[in-house]
Design an enzyme around this catalytic site. Sequence first.
Site, PDB file in Angstrom:
ATOM      1  N   CYS A  46      47.269  92.136 -26.696  1.00 40.61           N
ATOM      2  CA  CYS A  46      46.350  93.268 -26.521  1.00 40.61           C
ATOM      3  C   CYS A  46      47.106  94.584 -26.368  1.00 40.61           C
ATOM      4  CB  CYS A  46      45.457  93.038 -25.307  1.00 40.61           C
ATOM      5  SG  CYS A  46      44.686  91.409 -25.339  1.00 40.61           S
ATOM      6  N   GLY A 117      45.509  79.822 -31.603  1.00 39.07           N
ATOM      7  CA  GLY A 117      45.041  81.175 -31.878  1.00 39.07           C
ATOM      8  C   GLY A 117      44.302  81.307 -33.200  1.00 39.07           C
ATOM      9  N   ALA A 118      44.365  82.519 -33.728  1.00 43.75           N
ATOM     10  CA  ALA A 118      43.687  82.828 -34.988  1.00 43.75           C
ATOM     11  C   ALA A 118      44.640  83.653 -35.842  1.00 43.75           C
ATOM     12  CB  ALA A 118      42.415  83.617 -34.701  1.00 43.75           C
ATOM     13  N   GLY A 248      39.502  91.292 -39.398  1.00 46.10           N
ATOM     14  CA  GLY A 248      39.032  90.103 -38.681  1.00 46.10           C
ATOM     15  C   GLY A 248      40.077  89.004 -38.656  1.00 46.10           C
TER      16      GLY A 248
HETATM   17  C1  LIG Z   1      46.274  93.642 -31.535  1.00 46.73           C
HETATM   18  C2  LIG Z   1      45.389  92.811 -30.687  1.00 46.73           C
HETATM   19  C3  LIG Z   1      44.682  93.407 -29.650  1.00 46.73           C
HETATM   20  C4  LIG Z   1      43.839  92.638 -28.847  1.00 46.73           C
HETATM   21  N1  LIG Z   1      43.164  93.257 -27.834  1.00 46.73           N
HETATM   22  C5  LIG Z   1      42.365  92.520 -27.030  1.00 46.73           C
HETATM   23  C6  LIG Z   1      41.717  93.112 -25.922  1.00 46.73           C
HETATM   24  O1  LIG Z   1      41.877  94.305 -25.647  1.00 46.73           O
HETATM   25  N2  LIG Z   1      40.916  92.325 -25.165  1.00 46.73           N
HETATM   26  C7  LIG Z   1      40.730  91.004 -25.429  1.00 46.73           C
HETATM   27  O2  LIG Z   1      40.002  90.324 -24.705  1.00 46.73           O
HETATM   28  N3  LIG Z   1      41.353  90.409 -26.463  1.00 46.73           N
HETATM   29  C8  LIG Z   1      42.160  91.126 -27.263  1.00 46.73           C
HETATM   30  N4  LIG Z   1      42.813  90.527 -28.304  1.00 46.73           N
HETATM   31  C9  LIG Z   1      42.558  89.101 -28.576  1.00 46.73           C
HETATM   32  C10 LIG Z   1      43.395  88.199 -27.712  1.00 46.73           C
HETATM   33  O3  LIG Z   1      44.736  88.575 -27.784  1.00 46.73           O
HETATM   34  C11 LIG Z   1      43.221  86.754 -28.180  1.00 46.73           C
HETATM   35  O4  LIG Z   1      41.866  86.438 -28.058  1.00 46.73           O
HETATM   36  C12 LIG Z   1      44.033  85.768 -27.375  1.00 46.73           C
HETATM   37  O5  LIG Z   1      45.399  86.063 -27.436  1.00 46.73           O
HETATM   38  C13 LIG Z   1      43.806  84.346 -27.910  1.00 46.73           C
HETATM   39  O6  LIG Z   1      44.617  83.443 -27.234  1.00 46.73           O
HETATM   40  P1  LIG Z   1      45.055  82.083 -27.914  1.00 46.73           P
HETATM   41  O7  LIG Z   1      45.874  81.364 -26.898  1.00 46.73           O
HETATM   42  O8  LIG Z   1      43.882  81.404 -28.473  1.00 46.73           O
HETATM   43  O9  LIG Z   1      45.932  82.496 -29.151  1.00 46.73           O
HETATM   44  P2  LIG Z   1      47.210  83.421 -29.248  1.00 46.73           P
HETATM   45  O10 LIG Z   1      47.325  84.279 -28.068  1.00 46.73           O
HETATM   46  O11 LIG Z   1      47.159  84.067 -30.575  1.00 46.73           O
HETATM   47  O12 LIG Z   1      48.415  82.386 -29.239  1.00 46.73           O
HETATM   48  C14 LIG Z   1      48.575  81.443 -30.236  1.00 46.73           C
HETATM   49  C15 LIG Z   1      50.028  81.053 -30.346  1.00 46.73           C
HETATM   50  O13 LIG Z   1      50.104  79.813 -30.999  1.00 46.73           O
HETATM   51  C16 LIG Z   1      51.247  79.773 -31.826  1.00 46.73           C
HETATM   52  N5  LIG Z   1      51.031  78.735 -32.832  1.00 46.73           N
HETATM   53  C17 LIG Z   1      50.034  78.634 -33.731  1.00 46.73           C
HETATM   54  N6  LIG Z   1      50.159  77.515 -34.464  1.00 46.73           N
HETATM   55  C18 LIG Z   1      51.265  76.888 -34.015  1.00 46.73           C
HETATM   56  C19 LIG Z   1      51.919  75.685 -34.371  1.00 46.73           C
HETATM   57  N7  LIG Z   1      51.467  74.902 -35.330  1.00 46.73           N
HETATM   58  N8  LIG Z   1      53.035  75.351 -33.716  1.00 46.73           N
HETATM   59  C20 LIG Z   1      53.522  76.140 -32.714  1.00 46.73           C
HETATM   60  N9  LIG Z   1      52.950  77.281 -32.347  1.00 46.73           N
HETATM   61  C21 LIG Z   1      51.836  77.645 -32.979  1.00 46.73           C
HETATM   62  C22 LIG Z   1      51.297  81.195 -32.377  1.00 46.73           C
HETATM   63  O14 LIG Z   1      52.609  81.505 -32.780  1.00 46.73           O
HETATM   64  C23 LIG Z   1      50.855  82.022 -31.179  1.00 46.73           C
HETATM   65  O15 LIG Z   1      51.974  82.486 -30.457  1.00 46.73           O
HETATM   66  C24 LIG Z   1      43.685  91.256 -29.106  1.00 46.73           C
HETATM   67  C25 LIG Z   1      44.412  90.652 -30.145  1.00 46.73           C
HETATM   68  C26 LIG Z   1      45.257  91.419 -30.918  1.00 46.73           C
HETATM   69  C27 LIG Z   1      46.024  90.769 -32.019  1.00 46.73           C
END
Ligand SMILES: Cc1cc2nc3c(=O)[nH]c(=O)nc-3n(C[C@H](O)[C@H](O)[C@H](O)COP(=O)(O)OP(=O)(O)OC[C@H]3O[C@@H](n4cnc5c(N)ncnc54)[C@H](O)[C@@H]3O)c2cc1C
Length: 554
Positions: A46, A117-118, A248
Amino acid sequence: MSSSKRILIVGGVAGGASCAARARRLSEEVEIIIFDRGRYVSFANCGLPYYVGEVIKKEESLLVATSDLFKDRFNIEVRLQSEVLAIDREKSEIEVKDLVSGNVYHEKYDALVLSPGAAPIKPPLEGIDLPGIFTVRTIPDSRRIKEWIDDREAKKAVVVGGGFIGLEMTENLIARGLSVTIVEMMPQVMPLLDPEIIAPVHKHLSRSGVKLRLNETVTGFEQTNSELSVKLKSGEVEAADVVILSVGVRPETSLARNAGLQIGDLGGIRVDEQMRTSDAKIWAVGDAVEVKDFVTGRATLVPLAGPANRQGRIAADVILGRDARFRGVQGTSAVEVMGLTIASTGPSEKTLKRLGLWNEPATYEKIYLHPGHHANYYPGASPITLKLIFSKPDGRIVGAQAIGKQGVEKRIDVIATAIQKQSTVFDLEEAELCYCPQSGSAKDPVNMAGMIAANVLRGDVEIFHCGGALADNAFILDVRDPAEFKKGGIEGAVHIPLNELRGRMDELPKDREILAYCLVGQRSYYAHRMLVQYGFKVKSMSGGYRIYTFCKAS
Ligand SMILES: Cc1cc2nc3c(=O)[nH]c(=O)nc-3n(C[C@H](O)[C@H](O)[C@H](O)COP(=O)(O)OP(=O)(O)OC[C@H]3O[C@@H](n4cnc5c(N)ncnc54)[C@H](O)[C@@H]3O)c2cc1C
């Protein structure tokens, strides 16, 4: 789960890291290993736009935790640059590739948590891979964007997509002195919110020097000398030194899909309310999963950090024997762009209509208001425009959207909590909230929203909305002051200022519906209360002329 078991976690950022830390707090004995294919664990996605904008000066500030901290404080092993390639559900093991050495190896699990993640959507357009076109997801992404801007002394940016990330990047590119054009295929930025709420955002962006190209689609990119040409469906071209793609994200589901786990209709990993996938030993959390919308009960994808963190925690609880459950998401979120905050919780009117829920007879109602963010007598009050959606039969709160310069997210947070508690507008009326001159009012905007909605439900006021067709035979009554009326009003309106109304009732028809309006809806409400007691049939415009102008602009 017995104490000597192993929890393996794929993805070490929001969902994965919070799952790991919670699991350790619950058990000192389980073995916990996080795998992430990136070079960083637990970083602040974020914060990335603000690193590009140099608001966050040091890259290290984006690191919420490091591998060493995980080891030292939590006894959690973090394997970075380690991509999980496959899951063998029969053997309960994962296949991992060490991206540095190239080695591929296997690890057994007793519980596996997927938090991958996405991925940012990259449409298959001509020239999409040209240098200078970026998505924003990781620390290296933001580093590359920053270096590109610095090295080329970039002056012009095109941001494709006007959602959260697009707006945050816009703010930060402007802060770096670039001129920014936003290209958005929908008629509005922040497409999930209602158009009349977003109309002033367009004005604000334009006033801040942002060029908005709404209802416009990018069809391809071309390198022209040192610039990028961004080709548009209209046939026009925007020149750019740097392009940010923020159209998106798509849930990362390849691991789950290949392992035969169930995928939902929206393309996210299907989980139950304990975040368990279709395999009893595998959990999934965060942007990759489909969860229940708390209000509509429908499956939804909400890629936000808050839900990812809470889901990670719940998965850990369940793995370690607690009966935790995820309540569902409301999409509570805020974005700030050049001093204006846009926040919302629960479904918008647009979403309810898309789902076919709004049109069910007499199901929902909405009201608008524009209170000051604190008491108006104290210097510096700035208005918040607030839209509250509630269920008509019982007053249950469904959703809210707000914009303004200060105090916006505080009001949406209160309403978000009320939604989770299944509260009604009558509860908002009675909510006891902070008040001091600098930050609130004796009747806080949240109380005001509850009072207005409760007035509607009790029949103390009948409202009408600017978007709907006005009855043919209606008598439109403007009760604002003369100076306001002079600046413009609704065509055909008869002007009788509120303070003169009692003395001029003979100018009003008894056989026609009177549609009264003022600037924000308060004086027309007073007019309504007065006139109905003299036998007139009156409605008051919710949100007043201000919302009328927003509707016209949207
Ligand atoms: C620029 C930006 C700004 C944002 N601002 C906000 C905000 O202000 N407020 C808010 O609520 N949300 C915000 N978000 C969204 C928020 O960051 C995400 O919703 C959150 O990080 C999701 O968490 P996650 O654990 O699902 O995935 P992520 O945090 O994306 O983590 C996933 C991780 O899994 C790893 N991975 C994936 N596949 C594999 C694999 N096969 N093997 C090993 N590792 C793998 C990736 O490398 C990554 O590091 C923002 C996102 C971005 C990109």
